[in-house]
Design an enzyme around this catalytic site. Structure first.
Site, PDB file in Angstrom:
ATOM      1  N   ASP A 109      -2.658  -6.638  -6.913  1.00 19.79           N
ATOM      2  CA  ASP A 109      -3.853  -6.435  -7.725  1.00 19.79           C
ATOM      3  C   ASP A 109      -4.498  -7.804  -7.911  1.00 19.79           C
ATOM      4  O   ASP A 109      -3.794  -8.810  -8.088  1.00 19.79           O
ATOM      5  CB  ASP A 109      -3.506  -5.839  -9.090  1.00 19.79           C
ATOM      6  CG  ASP A 109      -3.093  -4.377  -9.013  1.00 19.79           C
ATOM      7  OD1 ASP A 109      -3.689  -3.640  -8.214  1.00 19.79           O
ATOM      8  OD2 ASP A 109      -2.183  -3.982  -9.753  1.00 19.79           O
TER       9      ASP A 109
ATOM     10  N   CYS B 236       1.205  -4.313  -8.650  1.00 22.06           N
ATOM     11  CA  CYS B 236       1.283  -3.025  -9.327  1.00 22.06           C
ATOM     12  C   CYS B 236       2.759  -2.699  -9.536  1.00 22.06           C
ATOM     13  O   CYS B 236       3.547  -2.754  -8.585  1.00 22.06           O
ATOM     14  CB  CYS B 236       0.610  -1.943  -8.497  1.00 22.06           C
ATOM     15  SG  CYS B 236       0.846  -0.284  -9.187  1.00 22.06           S
TER      16      CYS B 236
END
Length: 154
Positions: free
Chosen positions: A59, A52
């Protein structure tokens, strides 16, 4: 059976350091020995990771790439290294997904390409990203990507 020309490759069969970023990664291609035949090539990356850009937290996604080659195939080791180069790269889901697709289209000039990026939820919301170069050509078997939509507790 035609032998694939691998003379221009720099990574296959070699020890290669992991690229630090997608920009540093080298995608390579080989001639498609069945040019003129319409068929689908599928790559599945079930454990894709990026960061992120705001929080630096990881992620995760399940990415499926389908393409119909014209003259070139992506060399799979270079694709694996390219996808892995996102592990320490901060970008939103949409940016990662579209950047991957555009790099492949620029490299291969495929007849058709689609990408489905099925991102695992963080903060309760999955963000799935889908893109393709245009309508799927007629006369080619293109299977469903086979990834179930996120159902949560549902």
């Amino acid at each position: 059976m035609a032998k694939t020309d691998v003379s221009g490759l720099s990574q296959l069969g070699q020890a290669v350091a992991q690229p630090a970023s997608p920009e540093e990664a080298t995608l390579e291609k080989v001639p498609a020995s069945h040019a003129g035949t319409k068929y689908v090539v599928r790559f599945t990356a079930p454990e894709f990771t990026s960061l992120c850009p705001m929080t630096g937290q990881p992620d995760f996604a399940h990415i499926v790439i389908d393409y119909i080659p014209r003259d070139w195939l992506v060399e799979s080791k270079s694709l694996k290294l390219f996808l892995t180069s996102f592990r320490n790269h901060g970008a939103f889901h949409e940016d990662c997904t579209i950047d991957i697709a555009k790099r492949l289209v620029a490299l291969l000039d495929p007849e058709w390409l689609r990408i489905g990026a099925y991102w695992y939820p963080r903060g309760g919301i999955p963000i799935d990203v889908f893109w393709q170069t245009g309508p799927a050509p007629d006369g080619v078997w293109i299977p469903d990507q086979g990834v179930a939509p996120y159902r949560g507790r549902g």
